[in-house]
Scaffold this motif. Sequence first.
Motif, PDB file in Angstrom:
ATOM      1  N   ALA A 197       0.830  -1.212   0.000  1.00 34.35           N
ATOM      2  CA  ALA A 197       0.000   0.000   0.000  1.00 34.35           C
ATOM      3  C   ALA A 197       0.860   1.256   0.000  1.00 34.35           C
ATOM      4  CB  ALA A 197      -0.942  -0.011   1.207  1.00 34.35           C
ATOM      5  N   HIS A 198       2.045   1.190   0.624  1.00 35.96           N
ATOM      6  CA  HIS A 198       2.912   2.368   0.660  1.00 35.96           C
ATOM      7  C   HIS A 198       3.555   2.664  -0.688  1.00 35.96           C
ATOM      8  CE1 HIS A 198       2.815   3.849   4.745  1.00 35.96           C
ATOM      9  NE2 HIS A 198       2.637   2.597   5.120  1.00 35.96           N
ATOM     10  N   GLU A 199       3.709   1.629  -1.508  1.00 34.13           N
ATOM     11  CA  GLU A 199       4.296   1.833  -2.845  1.00 34.13           C
ATOM     12  C   GLU A 199       3.299   2.394  -3.835  1.00 34.13           C
ATOM     13  OE1 GLU A 199       6.353  -1.390  -4.966  1.00 34.13           O
ATOM     14  OE2 GLU A 199       6.715  -2.210  -2.962  1.00 34.13           O
ATOM     15  N   ILE A 200       2.004   2.119  -3.590  1.00 36.83           N
ATOM     16  CA  ILE A 200       0.971   2.437  -4.589  1.00 36.83           C
ATOM     17  C   ILE A 200       0.723   3.945  -4.655  1.00 36.83           C
ATOM     18  CG2 ILE A 200      -1.495   2.169  -5.118  1.00 36.83           C
ATOM     19  CD1 ILE A 200      -1.225  -0.679  -3.836  1.00 36.83           C
ATOM     20  N   LYS A 201       0.724   4.461  -5.882  1.00 38.64           N
ATOM     21  CA  LYS A 201       0.460   5.886  -6.110  1.00 38.64           C
ATOM     22  C   LYS A 201      -0.884   6.118  -6.796  1.00 38.64           C
ATOM     23  CE  LYS A 201       4.610   6.997  -4.668  1.00 38.64           C
ATOM     24  NZ  LYS A 201       4.675   7.388  -3.242  1.00 38.64           N
ATOM     25  N   ALA A 202      -1.313   5.171  -7.598  1.00 40.74           N
ATOM     26  CA  ALA A 202      -2.539   5.361  -8.374  1.00 40.74           C
ATOM     27  C   ALA A 202      -3.356   4.080  -8.385  1.00 40.74           C
ATOM     28  CB  ALA A 202      -2.202   5.757  -9.812  1.00 40.74           C
ATOM     29  N   LEU A 203      -4.676   4.242  -8.435  1.00 38.72           N
ATOM     30  CA  LEU A 203      -5.596   3.129  -8.593  1.00 38.72           C
ATOM     31  C   LEU A 203      -6.263   3.265  -9.954  1.00 38.72           C
ATOM     32  CD1 LEU A 203      -5.088   3.060  -5.539  1.00 38.72           C
ATOM     33  CD2 LEU A 203      -7.525   2.686  -5.185  1.00 38.72           C
ATOM     34  N   THR A 204      -6.285   2.169 -10.715  1.00 34.98           N
ATOM     35  CA  THR A 204      -6.999   2.165 -12.000  1.00 34.98           C
ATOM     36  C   THR A 204      -8.155   1.187 -11.879  1.00 34.98           C
ATOM     37  OG1 THR A 204      -5.445   0.513 -12.875  1.00 34.98           O
ATOM     38  CG2 THR A 204      -5.020   2.827 -13.403  1.00 34.98           C
ATOM     39  N   PHE A 205      -9.307   1.602 -12.375  1.00 34.90           N
ATOM     40  CA  PHE A 205     -10.544   0.856 -12.135  1.00 34.90           C
ATOM     41  C   PHE A 205     -11.161   0.330 -13.421  1.00 34.90           C
ATOM     42  CE2 PHE A 205     -11.603   1.817  -7.687  1.00 34.90           C
ATOM     43  CZ  PHE A 205     -10.670   2.801  -7.420  1.00 34.90           C
ATOM     44  N   ASP A 206     -11.425  -0.972 -13.423  1.00 36.33           N
ATOM     45  CA  ASP A 206     -12.435  -1.456 -14.346  1.00 36.33           C
ATOM     46  C   ASP A 206     -13.746  -0.769 -13.959  1.00 36.33           C
ATOM     47  OD1 ASP A 206     -13.679  -3.317 -16.277  1.00 36.33           O
ATOM     48  OD2 ASP A 206     -14.696  -4.022 -14.469  1.00 36.33           O
ATOM     49  N   VAL A 207     -14.618  -0.530 -14.919  1.00 34.95           N
ATOM     50  CA  VAL A 207     -15.816   0.277 -14.644  1.00 34.95           C
ATOM     51  C   VAL A 207     -17.110  -0.543 -14.702  1.00 34.95           C
ATOM     52  CG1 VAL A 207     -17.194   2.238 -15.450  1.00 34.95           C
ATOM     53  CG2 VAL A 207     -14.690   2.438 -15.279  1.00 34.95           C
ATOM     54  N   PHE A 208     -17.380  -1.191 -15.844  1.00 35.14           N
ATOM     55  CA  PHE A 208     -18.656  -1.921 -15.989  1.00 35.14           C
ATOM     56  C   PHE A 208     -18.674  -3.127 -15.054  1.00 35.14           C
ATOM     57  CE2 PHE A 208     -17.854  -0.228 -20.362  1.00 35.14           C
ATOM     58  CZ  PHE A 208     -18.838   0.748 -20.336  1.00 35.14           C
ATOM     59  N   GLY A 209     -19.559  -3.101 -14.079  1.00 37.00           N
ATOM     60  CA  GLY A 209     -19.643  -4.200 -13.130  1.00 37.00           C
ATOM     61  C   GLY A 209     -18.849  -3.940 -11.874  1.00 37.00           C
ATOM     62  N   THR A 210     -17.712  -3.256 -11.995  1.00 38.95           N
ATOM     63  CA  THR A 210     -16.877  -2.979 -10.818  1.00 38.95           C
ATOM     64  C   THR A 210     -17.312  -1.686 -10.130  1.00 38.95           C
ATOM     65  OG1 THR A 210     -14.995  -4.146 -11.810  1.00 38.95           O
ATOM     66  CG2 THR A 210     -14.505  -2.585 -10.034  1.00 38.95           C
ATOM     67  N   VAL A 211     -17.549  -0.636 -10.906  1.00 40.70           N
ATOM     68  CA  VAL A 211     -17.943   0.667 -10.346  1.00 40.70           C
ATOM     69  C   VAL A 211     -19.447   0.888 -10.497  1.00 40.70           C
ATOM     70  CG1 VAL A 211     -17.594   3.180 -10.473  1.00 40.70           C
ATOM     71  CG2 VAL A 211     -15.663   1.627 -10.906  1.00 40.70           C
ATOM     72  N   VAL A 212     -19.974   0.468 -11.627  1.00 43.87           N
ATOM     73  CA  VAL A 212     -21.397   0.706 -11.908  1.00 43.87           C
ATOM     74  C   VAL A 212     -22.132  -0.613 -12.163  1.00 43.87           C
ATOM     75  CG1 VAL A 212     -21.079   3.036 -12.826  1.00 43.87           C
ATOM     76  CG2 VAL A 212     -20.916   1.078 -14.385  1.00 43.87           C
ATOM     77  N   ASP A 213     -23.429  -0.582 -11.866  1.00 51.02           N
ATOM     78  CA  ASP A 213     -24.321  -1.733 -11.973  1.00 51.02           C
ATOM     79  C   ASP A 213     -25.034  -1.640 -13.319  1.00 51.02           C
ATOM     80  OD1 ASP A 213     -26.282  -3.640 -11.730  1.00 51.02           O
ATOM     81  OD2 ASP A 213     -27.292  -2.697 -10.018  1.00 51.02           O
ATOM     82  N   TRP A 214     -24.344  -2.145 -14.375  1.00 46.84           N
ATOM     83  CA  TRP A 214     -24.895  -1.983 -15.721  1.00 46.84           C
ATOM     84  C   TRP A 214     -26.240  -2.669 -15.882  1.00 46.84           C
ATOM     85  CZ3 TRP A 214     -25.626  -6.669 -18.030  1.00 46.84           C
ATOM     86  CH2 TRP A 214     -24.824  -7.735 -17.582  1.00 46.84           C
TER      87      TRP A 214
END
Lengths: 240, 240
Positions: free
Chosen positions: B6-23
Amino acid sequence: MTTGIAHEIKALTFDVFGTVVDWRSSVIREGEQLNQAKGLNVDWARFADEWRAGYAPAMNRVRQGELPWTKLDDLHRMTLDQLLIAFGIADQLDEDEKAHLNRVWHRLTPWPDSVEGLLQLKQRFILATLSNGNVSLLVNMARHAGLPWDCVLSSELAGHYKRDPEVYHMAANLLSLNPSQILMVAAHQDDLQAAHREGMRTAFVKRPLEFGPDATPDLSIDPCFDFVAEDFLDLARQLS
Amino acid sequence: MTTGIAHEIKALTFDVFGTVVDWRSSVIREGEQLNQAKGLNVDWARFADEWRAGYAPAMNRVRQGELPWTKLDDLHRMTLDQLLIAFGIADQLDEDEKAHLNRVWHRLTPWPDSVEGLLQLKQRFILATLSNGNVSLLVNMARHAGLPWDCVLSSELAGHYKRDPEVYHMAANLLSLNPSQILMVAAHQDDLQAAHREGMRTAFVKRPLEFGPDATPDLSIDPCFDFVAEDFLDLARQLS
């Protein structure tokens, strides 16, 4: 006429350096902090002006094929290394300090009206950068300065620097809009003229202090400008 | 171990369909409104499932060179046109109505934890999409759903669809980060496995309802997952 145009516009694309953020004051402020911290005696106004003056020639080396595609961060660093020698301080900064100084372009301060103006404009329009700054520079700047972009578009995505036409085409293509549905916002005539040639709408925002209190920047109005605004709040009023 | 990561991580990249939104729920809801408005009798759950099922084959036509690069909006439309015929309603919608229905993917609703989770994660990390949705789709969705992205990254910027490695490379290159400084967040094993192969960190977020209440999605944990979370709030806790 401009009312009709405003109804067609779906997205605003912004030049960033000078138009949204005050690069000169920001570089001077951080440089003077460095003078204090390191006991230096650099004229940071002159340093900032020379750093910025290295920008167009460095981009032209990419445009003319003398360099392969190079991020603006790396072009900034090439110019910085030359200036550190010219100003006689190359040996007084270590690599971490040089890298940090180079990223001052990620930490530029917005003009006083920028954030509030963008928030007003965002209620109605998609807001995107369209800058020669690389994507990570623009993302870091937005987080630092609170710039509420919907989308970070950069010359880096076209593999061409403004004012090459490919940059403006890239924006229209990625936004899935006709160029005439996009308003290019800039404090620089040539950027707007190039956008106009590709079919975009144009808004000239005056930034008389971009090059400092003693400079006399070109504030002349080209007939191709669809809007001329004193600042982003004025632009939001004209587009409302 | 995960604390060090977690200390190394600078950015999060997200899958969107299904992961962020309920298509699925979003398509069904708009479809049922269309049933009412137009006096149709379509089973929109089945329609949504078949529309989504057309997604992988359509992308594979691009991946295999059968089609040139084609935006997801246009792939969605090709599948939609076939489904409108199959469901017997192609003649009951005019072109504007079809175009509006196709853009339902721009109006998907987030999972209940998505916005609050992203706001918490944004305090510490750069947040970017890394989706097969085209840029304009993702920008419109973010404005509609209040998704606070720092940066919209899309397969469209790579000219390749996930799970092609070029997509993950593009993200690291544009964010100016090493892959190991990026955490790919997805509800789908194969997306995370592909990100892992390119050196990215991985977070699996369970979305048991993505395919509806009767489906039994694969929630198995691959050894390559660095984090496994119940939702975005849980992920924010684990990364804090």
